[in-house]
Design an enzyme around this catalytic site. Structure first.
Site, short mmCIF file in Angstrom:
data_model
loop_
_atom_site.label_atom_id
_atom_site.label_comp_id
_atom_site.label_asym_id
_atom_site.label_seq_id
_atom_site.Cartn_x
_atom_site.Cartn_y
_atom_site.Cartn_z
N ARG A 1 -21.12 -15.50 49.73
CA ARG A 1 -20.35 -15.15 48.63
C ARG A 1 -20.83 -16.45 47.52
NH1 ARG A 1 -20.02 -11.68 50.97
NH2 ARG A 1 -18.53 -10.37 51.86
N SER B 1 -10.61 -10.48 48.08
CA SER B 1 -10.33 -11.34 48.99
C SER B 1 -10.22 -12.74 48.06
CB SER B 1 -11.77 -11.57 49.92
OG SER B 1 -11.72 -10.55 50.66
N GLU C 1 -12.34 -17.66 46.36
CA GLU C 1 -13.55 -16.86 46.31
C GLU C 1 -13.34 -16.13 44.76
OE1 GLU C 1 -14.58 -14.17 49.44
OE2 GLU C 1 -15.02 -12.62 47.96
C1 FAD Z 1 -9.97 -3.90 46.22
C2 FAD Z 1 -11.01 -4.98 46.08
C3 FAD Z 1 -12.03 -4.93 47.29
C4 FAD Z 1 -12.86 -5.89 47.19
N1 FAD Z 1 -13.85 -5.92 48.24
C5 FAD Z 1 -14.88 -6.92 48.32
C6 FAD Z 1 -15.80 -6.66 49.49
O1 FAD Z 1 -15.68 -5.98 50.34
N2 FAD Z 1 -17.02 -7.64 49.37
C7 FAD Z 1 -17.25 -8.36 48.29
O2 FAD Z 1 -18.16 -8.98 48.26
N3 FAD Z 1 -16.13 -8.37 47.19
C8 FAD Z 1 -15.15 -7.73 47.07
N4 FAD Z 1 -14.45 -7.68 46.33
C9 FAD Z 1 -14.61 -8.64 44.93
C10 FAD Z 1 -15.58 -8.01 43.68
O3 FAD Z 1 -15.59 -6.57 43.85
C11 FAD Z 1 -16.94 -8.60 44.00
O4 FAD Z 1 -17.02 -10.00 43.94
C12 FAD Z 1 -17.82 -7.98 42.82
O5 FAD Z 1 -19.12 -8.42 43.15
C13 FAD Z 1 -17.68 -8.60 41.50
O6 FAD Z 1 -18.19 -7.84 40.64
P1 FAD Z 1 -17.41 -7.85 39.00
O7 FAD Z 1 -18.32 -7.02 38.33
O8 FAD Z 1 -16.11 -7.31 39.12
O9 FAD Z 1 -17.65 -9.19 38.71
P2 FAD Z 1 -16.32 -10.00 37.89
O10 FAD Z 1 -15.12 -10.13 38.49
O11 FAD Z 1 -16.26 -9.58 36.28
O12 FAD Z 1 -16.97 -11.52 37.88
C14 FAD Z 1 -17.34 -12.24 39.05
C15 FAD Z 1 -18.26 -13.17 38.83
O13 FAD Z 1 -19.66 -12.68 38.58
C16 FAD Z 1 -19.96 -13.18 37.12
N5 FAD Z 1 -20.78 -12.07 36.54
C17 FAD Z 1 -20.43 -10.76 36.33
N6 FAD Z 1 -21.52 -10.32 35.72
C18 FAD Z 1 -22.34 -11.22 35.71
C19 FAD Z 1 -23.75 -10.99 35.22
N7 FAD Z 1 -24.50 -9.75 34.75
N8 FAD Z 1 -24.56 -11.97 35.29
C20 FAD Z 1 -24.19 -13.24 35.92
N9 FAD Z 1 -22.93 -13.43 36.37
C21 FAD Z 1 -22.07 -12.31 36.06
C22 FAD Z 1 -18.87 -13.59 36.45
O14 FAD Z 1 -19.03 -14.57 35.38
C23 FAD Z 1 -17.72 -13.95 37.31
O15 FAD Z 1 -18.15 -15.32 37.78
C24 FAD Z 1 -13.33 -6.76 46.14
C25 FAD Z 1 -12.33 -6.71 45.19
C26 FAD Z 1 -11.34 -5.86 45.04
C27 FAD Z 1 -10.53 -5.85 43.69
#
Ligand code: FAD
Length: 321
Positions: free
Chosen positions: A184, A233, A303
């Site tokens: 992560r 998480s 996380e």
């Molecule tokens: C119900 C649920 C289940 C989940 N299950 C999982 C799972 O199984 N495995 C897992 O790994 N995660 C899981 N997650 C967490 C999440 O979905 C992941 O971490 C996902 O990758 C975050 O992507 P996002 O677009 O929502 O990023 P955001 O939440 O919007 O941002 C997260 C981080 O990424 C950065 N970021 C976003 N876009 C960019 C970009 N284009 N360039 C550089 N940095 C960027 C942001 O600055 C921030 O630091 C879950 C979340 C939820 C709500």
């Protein structure tokens, strides 16, 4: 300025370059995050396309903080909002292309594409390797930054290279080995905005891929509060242990602060029961961390990304009196 001109925060918008995309001042971010909490972005910028983003970054004044967000599935935006410009990549960054080269099959995916959609597009093209993304509700950009993973696979396992833009508006690309991925974690500099990823996939039977994805989806519906306002998480699993087990052993399952609660279903998830503030959620998370440290001696690492400023800050965005 006459007596009727409202005093705004340095009129930031007036200092920003003109763009072909869209600026929104005091944009509510609670509508753009899964937790449904948090203050506004001082300015939200949705670039039209790659060139628009490059032009913006090249011309944006150096003293303006720039933050990128994905679809907010791993974010806790604090109640005082995010100063400066918050960038959200949208339709102009959602391209998808299958490339066959040198006996390999690759998928080029824009950073604004959702992970779930990407996994479905790969399935429809009869390409295997991205099924695990069916369980990750973020964007490709967020998945790169978080090295998202599920069911034994992580982004770094399928990624060949990523393209990015730095704070100066320079476009570059890095091979997976140079991105410093860990659990992560991505070691790319904080100012890097990912714009595109290249994934290695394998041609396979479409029905078999679909079946695996259905399984991923069904497992998640059983084990996670996927219909709640949550951020996934909360804490990374510490080496050799599972965060949820430590939280459970510390007696935190169902713990409440304000309208924030540790999920009864999966106690590494925090949920907003409806009227929680970001402060409720952060205080709850900090309380869980403290209790786990007291009972097991383990310090949990957040996380979830906590960004922005507290509502008590004098610099809060759109704060009024
Ligand atoms: C119900 C649920 C289940 C989940 N299950 C999982 C799972 O199984 N495995 C897992 O790994 N995660 C899981 N997650 C967490 C999440 O979905 C992941 O971490 C996902 O990758 C975050 O992507 P996002 O677009 O929502 O990023 P955001 O939440 O919007 O941002 C997260 C981080 O990424 C950065 N970021 C976003 N876009 C960019 C970009 N284009 N360039 C550089 N940095 C960027 C942001 O600055 C921030 O630091 C879950 C979340 C939820 C709500």
């Amino acid at each position: 300025m006459n007596a009727m001109t409202p005093i705004t925060r340095n009129n930031l918008i007036d200092r920003l370059p003109s763009v072909s995309g869209r600026y929104v001042v005091d944009a509510p971010l609670r509508d753009l995050t899964w937790f449904r909490v948090g203050g506004p972005a001082e300015v939200l910028f949705r670039p039209a396309d790659r060139q628009d983003l490059v032009d913006f970054l090249q011309a944006c004044p150096d003293d303006v903080p720039v933050t990128v967000i994905g679809v907010g599935s791993n974010l806790l935006v604090r109640d005082g909002g995010i100063p400066g410009v918050t960038i959200r990549l949208g339709r102009g960054f959602a391209d998808f292309e299958v490339i066959a080269a040198d006996g390999e099959t690759l998928i080029r995916a824009g950073a604004g594409l959702s992970d779930v959609k990407l996994s479905m597009m790969a399935r429809d093209a009869g390409l295997s390797g991205l099924e695990f993304l069916r369980g990750v509700p973020g964007s490709v950009g967020g998945a790169l930054r978080m090295n998202a993973g599920a069911y034994g696979s992580e982004i770094k396992d399928v990624l060949v290279a990523a393209r990015w833009i730095d704070a100066g508006g320079n476009i570059g690309s890095s091979l997976t080995a140079d991105l410093g991925f860990g659990y992560r974690h991505c070691g790319a500099p904080d100012d890097v905005i990912f714009i595109e990823a290249l994934f290695r996939v394998t041609p396979a039977d479409r029905d078999a891929i679909a079946q695996r994805m259905q399984q991923v989806s069904a497992d998640r519906n059983l084990s996670q509060p996927v219909t709640s306002s949550t951020g996934g998480s909360t804490f990374a699993n510490p080496p050799g242990a599972r965060a949820w087990e430590l939280i459970d052993a510390a007696g935190c399952r169902g713990l409440v602060v304000g309208d924030a609660q540790v999920s009864e279903q999966h106690c590494n998830f925090l949920i907003n029961r409806g009227n929680a503030t970001a402060a409720d959620l952060e205080t709850l998370g900090d309380t869980v961390r403290r209790r786990v440290l007291e009972t097991s001696g383990v310090t949990l690492r957040w996380e979830i990304r906590r960004i922005g400023i507290h509502a008590t800050s004098a610099d809060r965005i759109g704060g009024g009196a």
